[in-house]
Write a protein that holds these residues in place. Structure first.
Motif, PDB file in Angstrom:
ATOM      1  N   ARG A 139       0.839  -1.198   0.000  1.00  0.00           N
ATOM      2  CA  ARG A 139       0.000   0.000   0.000  1.00  0.00           C
ATOM      3  C   ARG A 139       0.874   1.247   0.000  1.00  0.00           C
ATOM      4  O   ARG A 139       1.844   1.341   0.757  1.00  0.00           O
ATOM      5  CB  ARG A 139      -0.937   0.002   1.215  1.00  0.00           C
ATOM      6  N   PHE A 169      -3.311   3.871  -2.119  1.00  0.00           N
ATOM      7  CA  PHE A 169      -3.344   2.975  -3.258  1.00  0.00           C
ATOM      8  C   PHE A 169      -2.778   1.619  -2.839  1.00  0.00           C
ATOM      9  O   PHE A 169      -1.899   1.562  -1.967  1.00  0.00           O
ATOM     10  CB  PHE A 169      -2.506   3.533  -4.421  1.00  0.00           C
ATOM     11  N   HIS A 170      -3.251   0.531  -3.449  1.00  0.00           N
ATOM     12  CA  HIS A 170      -2.714  -0.778  -3.096  1.00  0.00           C
ATOM     13  C   HIS A 170      -2.547  -1.661  -4.332  1.00  0.00           C
ATOM     14  O   HIS A 170      -3.165  -1.460  -5.370  1.00  0.00           O
ATOM     15  CB  HIS A 170      -3.566  -1.467  -2.016  1.00  0.00           C
ATOM     16  N   PHE A 171      -1.647  -2.642  -4.187  1.00  0.00           N
ATOM     17  CA  PHE A 171      -1.397  -3.627  -5.245  1.00  0.00           C
ATOM     18  C   PHE A 171      -0.797  -4.864  -4.591  1.00  0.00           C
ATOM     19  O   PHE A 171      -0.333  -4.833  -3.453  1.00  0.00           O
ATOM     20  CB  PHE A 171      -0.457  -3.055  -6.321  1.00  0.00           C
ATOM     21  N   ILE A 175      -5.171  -8.357  -6.018  1.00  0.00           N
ATOM     22  CA  ILE A 175      -5.523  -7.023  -6.498  1.00  0.00           C
ATOM     23  C   ILE A 175      -5.071  -6.910  -7.957  1.00  0.00           C
ATOM     24  O   ILE A 175      -3.932  -7.227  -8.287  1.00  0.00           O
ATOM     25  CB  ILE A 175      -4.855  -5.919  -5.655  1.00  0.00           C
ATOM     26  N   ASP A 176      -5.966  -6.463  -8.810  1.00  0.00           N
ATOM     27  CA  ASP A 176      -5.680  -6.364 -10.240  1.00  0.00           C
ATOM     28  C   ASP A 176      -4.979  -5.034 -10.524  1.00  0.00           C
ATOM     29  O   ASP A 176      -5.616  -4.000 -10.733  1.00  0.00           O
ATOM     30  CB  ASP A 176      -6.985  -6.468 -11.036  1.00  0.00           C
ATOM     31  N   ARG A 179      -4.481  -0.085  -7.597  1.00  0.00           N
ATOM     32  CA  ARG A 179      -5.857   0.352  -7.411  1.00  0.00           C
ATOM     33  C   ARG A 179      -5.969   1.360  -6.275  1.00  0.00           C
ATOM     34  O   ARG A 179      -5.176   1.343  -5.333  1.00  0.00           O
ATOM     35  CB  ARG A 179      -6.758  -0.849  -7.084  1.00  0.00           C
ATOM     36  N   LEU A 180      -6.980   2.223  -6.389  1.00  0.00           N
ATOM     37  CA  LEU A 180      -7.306   3.125  -5.283  1.00  0.00           C
ATOM     38  C   LEU A 180      -7.914   2.311  -4.158  1.00  0.00           C
ATOM     39  O   LEU A 180      -8.916   1.618  -4.359  1.00  0.00           O
ATOM     40  CB  LEU A 180      -8.284   4.200  -5.751  1.00  0.00           C
ATOM     41  N   ASP A 181      -7.301   2.372  -2.989  1.00  0.00           N
ATOM     42  CA  ASP A 181      -7.798   1.632  -1.830  1.00  0.00           C
ATOM     43  C   ASP A 181      -8.865   2.432  -1.100  1.00  0.00           C
ATOM     44  O   ASP A 181      -9.973   1.945  -0.860  1.00  0.00           O
ATOM     45  CB  ASP A 181      -6.633   1.304  -0.899  1.00  0.00           C
ATOM     46  N   THR A 210     -16.418  -2.471  -6.472  1.00  0.00           N
ATOM     47  CA  THR A 210     -16.693  -2.769  -7.880  1.00  0.00           C
ATOM     48  C   THR A 210     -18.101  -2.345  -8.282  1.00  0.00           C
ATOM     49  O   THR A 210     -18.325  -1.927  -9.420  1.00  0.00           O
ATOM     50  CB  THR A 210     -16.522  -4.272  -8.135  1.00  0.00           C
ATOM     51  N   THR A 213     -19.823   2.356  -3.661  1.00  0.00           N
ATOM     52  CA  THR A 213     -18.825   3.052  -2.866  1.00  0.00           C
ATOM     53  C   THR A 213     -19.314   3.135  -1.432  1.00  0.00           C
ATOM     54  O   THR A 213     -20.479   3.483  -1.183  1.00  0.00           O
ATOM     55  CB  THR A 213     -18.564   4.465  -3.415  1.00  0.00           C
TER      56      THR A 213
END
Length: 232
Positions: A139, A169-171, A175-176, A179-181, A210, A213
């Protein structure tokens, strides 16, 4: 052209509000401390509890690189909620590293920029249960903070108002891509007396999903203490 731009903005807003957004309420309490070990080194400790979301115990060491710049790093232990339970039952280990720039914009106003990296080892979830191992996710966090001094009361006492915003943000596994966490915003009134600062107010955490929110509205209460070197 002006009306075309307005139409585009309205279309964008309509798409956002058409989502099945969710709203929740939470309480956020924290204790944060810094213990000065020498002119350049200090111990970092903080504890945060957000109801139905997470508890974190974070510790580390800070190295002052200059008047306005510092670097910190260490280890944190967490218990978090899951998609199937509001109880804090998911275990997480988190080495972390951050760089912070803090500067006085004027005699009464201060600005702080913090860049933090979290290396997250999280208990694997399999359906409605936990697996035997951990997954690894990363993150990246960017925080901007402004402090406006309202009144100086003398003898190290002051009243202030704080505006903060942090984007995460995380990856990593599960996680594809990047991405904004989530995004976190705070409006906090504060009082500082000697080495202790108490801040209270409200916060909003925005967690994109997805299909919807999640907006988590909350009341915030933080206590911050800074301890200097013992007098000889």
């Amino acid at each position: 052209m002006k009306y075309f731009t307005i139409a585009l903005l309205l279309c964008g807003f309509s798409s956002v509000f058409s989502q099945s957004n969710k709203h929740g309420f939470e309480l956020w309490g924290a204790y944060i401390s810094s213990v000065q070990l020498s002119e350049k080194y200090a111990l970092w400790n903080d504890f945060h509890l957000v109801t139905n979301s997470f508890f974190i115990s974070r510790h580390g060491l800070t190295r002052q690189l200059g008047k306005d710049l510092s670097i910190s790093g260490g280890y944190a232990w967490l218990r978090t909620a899951t998609s199937f339970s509001d109880r804090l039952i998911r275990q997480e280990h988190r080495p972390w590293l951050q760089v912070e720039w803090a500067v006085r914009l004027s005699p009464k106003n201060r600005y702080r920029l913090r860049l933090r990296y979290d290396s997250r080892f999280r208990k694997r979830i399999e359906g409605m249960a936990f697996g035997d191992d951990f997954i690894h996710q990363n993150r990246l966090r960017v925080m901007n903070s402004l402090r406006f001094q309202i009144r100086e009361m003398g003898e190290g006492k002051s009243l202030h108002f704080n505006v903060m915003n942090e984007t995460l943000f995380h990856f990593g596994q599960g996680i594809d891509g990047l991405r904004l966490d989530q995004n976190r915003s705070y409006l906090l009134g504060g009082v500082s007396i000697a080495n202790t600062t108490v801040m209270g107010g409200c916060h909003l955490r925005v967690l994109p999903g997805t299909t919807s929110t999640n907006f988590q509205h909350g009341i915030t209460m933080w206590v911050v203490q800074r301890f200097g070197l013992p007098k000889k």
